[in-house]
Enzyme design. Structure first.
Site, PDB file in Angstrom:
ATOM      1  N   GLU A   1      40.250  39.705  54.828  1.00 11.25           N
ATOM      2  CA  GLU A   1      41.613  39.201  54.989  1.00 11.25           C
ATOM      3  C   GLU A   1      41.638  37.733  54.626  1.00 11.25           C
ATOM      4  OE1 GLU A   1      43.868  39.811  58.569  1.00 11.25           O
ATOM      5  OE2 GLU A   1      42.920  41.752  58.963  1.00 11.25           O
TER       6      GLU A   1
ATOM      7  N   GLU B   1      39.122  42.335  63.895  1.00 10.74           N
ATOM      8  CA  GLU B   1      39.125  41.050  64.609  1.00 10.74           C
ATOM      9  C   GLU B   1      38.764  41.243  66.087  1.00 10.74           C
ATOM     10  OE1 GLU B   1      42.305  38.535  61.886  1.00 10.74           O
ATOM     11  OE2 GLU B   1      43.049  39.510  63.700  1.00 10.74           O
TER      12      GLU B   1
END
Length: 477
Positions: free
Chosen positions: A370, A178
């Site tokens: 995810e 991320e």
């Protein structure tokens, strides 16, 4: 008596079904095997909270779920579900305890040898994240993290070390988890020790630049070591919708998304996009970019784009609309959507929109690494007399999101796989709670640290096993 055959979508052969974890949330053993401290060891209240001076007993991540000692048992459970892939991270401070040493810690390398051997034994493809919110604490305190250009060299040394060690058996690598979250949580995401309120925008965006250059350097190293290795970037994906049809709200939504898309643009296209350079100019930020930086970025683009997806958000220019409590990177709540207990709005269609948008924008294979639902699970006794969790809410969440992945594939999007977040219950990144559970396997540990750490299969365990075995045919459209 006839049985109605499953009518759900069929995913492609070779689709990488599985689950995802992070070392700092599952491994524990924070002071074993020669490991150094990471930024997570001083974040007992979660990644969105201020750091403390050192490890404290209330930091559940110090013990995690004891994957360090129980990895064989846990991987066997993943194999029982039929996993084709398992996303894990390597703890940088297990390999280089301070982050800036000349030589790696052999005991740390040997641990991941054992984990990867266990995955190979079960035929599970590892997907390895090099840096998943686990910057060595020494780099934060001695260098102010990624604000310092020297971290590029430290990271490349670490990346080359593990790529040379494991690259023969690991095909899929992610450089930074991320990566766009650095702009919102610089200590957790980038080891930037200066508090965000005191951090200049120049230093914040310079840290971003250093991470992007380091990602390109790791991609170069991987392809030099083995041209068959596939390297991906990893983005926190949050689609933004205009709160109203008012044109300025549409522009606000576009600008919010561009803050995230810029990271993919650099990874895929090898240069900063014009809209992002304009935003830096308007902030008065002039990045220090060398010719070597430009060459590295241009010549070492990624092979695929991976991302997390949990929620969408809305944007508006209206000043009196409150931001959503659970929206990690800004935005306001969407009045048409429900939310989890932690305020994360549930939007399965948003996942299809992200997949379609990223494919049209970048034309690279995509990987959903995810996606999952945090919830307060209750352990009960199942019909077989064994402890379980009747988590139909999680089954519904995963079903609806996977159906949208199938829709995107029918749209022509190349999707490599789907790894459900927290396939094992683990300590929450955002809150450091165990009660915010994502797993398909229940781990007996509580927010006060009590519990046996025993593992129990939830109802979703069997459901996901059937989905994988049928290649999605058991999903409900």
């Amino acid at each position: 008596m006839t049985t109605t055959p499953p009518t759900g979508p069929r995913f492609p052969e070779g689709f990488l079904w599985g689950g995802a974890t992070a070392a700092n949330q599952i491994e524990g053993a924070y002071a074993e095997g020669g490991k150094g401290l990471s930024v997570q060891d001083v974040l007992p209240d979660g990644g969105t909270s201020p750091r403390v001076d050192g490890p404290t007993p209330e930091n559940l991540k110090l013990e995690g779920i004891d994957f360090y000692h129980r990895y064989a048992e846990d991987i066997a459970l993943l194999a029982e579900m039929g996993f084709k892939a398992f996303r894990l991270s390597i703890a940088w401070s297990r390999i280089f305890p301070d982050g800036d040493e000349a030589e790696p810690n052999e005991e740390g390398l040997a641990f991941y040898d054992r984990v990867l051997d266990e995955l190979e034994k079960h035929g599970i493809e590892p997907v390895v994240t090099l840096s998943h919110y686990e910057t060595p604490l020494h780099l934060a305190e001695a260098y102010d993290g990624w604000t310092d250009r020297r971290l590029i060299g430290f990271y490349e040394r670490y990346a080359r070390t593990v790529l040379e060690r494991y690259g023969h058996g690991v095909r899929y690598w992610l450089t930074f988890n991320e990566i766009n979250s650095l702009l919102h949580f610089p200590f957790m995401s980038g080891g930037v020790n200066t508090p965000l309120a005191e951090l200049s925008e120049k230093d914040l965006y310079q840290a971003m630049h250093h991470e992007l250059v380091a990602s390109a350097a790791a991609t170069r190293a991987a392809h030099e070591i083995d041209p068959g290795i596939r390297v991906g970037c990893m983005i926190l994906a949050v689609p933004f919708y205009p709160l109203t049809p008012e044109p300025r709200d549409v522009l606000a939504a576009r600008a919010a998304e561009q803050q995230n898309l810029a990271f993919g643009d650099v990874h895929v296209r090898g240069a900063y996009p014009g809209y992002f350079l304009r935003s830096l100019r308007e902030k008065g930020v002039a990045l220090d970019v060398t010719e070597e930086d430009r060459r590295l970025l241009a010549e070492n683009t990624v092979d695929f784009v991976s991302f997390s997806y949990y929620m969408s958000a809305c944007a508006t220019v209206t000043q009196d609309v409150a931001a959503g409590e659970g929206n990690l990177i800004g935005g306001v709540p969407n009045p048409t959507l429900e939310a989890s207990e932690w305020g994360w709005q549930i939007d399965p269609v948003g996942l299809r929109l992200v997949l379609d948008q990223y494919w049209e924008r970048w034309g690279k294979p995509l990987f959903v690494v995810e996606n999952g639902l945090g919830a307060r699970d209750v352990l009960v006794t199942g019909t077989d007399g064994e402890p379980t969790v009747e988590d139909d809410y999680r089954i519904g969440y995963m079903n609806d999101h996977l159906v949208q992945v199938a829709e995107a594939i029918e749209d022509g999007v190349e999707v490599l796989g789907y790894t459900a977040w927290g396939c094992l219950d683990e300590v929450s990144m955002s809150t450091s709670q165990m009660s915010k559970r994502y797993g398909l396997v229940y781990v007996d540990r509580n927010d006060d640290g009590s519990g046996t750490l025993a593992r129990y299969r939830k109802k979703s365990f069997g459901w996901y096993r059937d989905v994988i075995a049928s290649r999605g045919a058991t999903l409900s459209r």
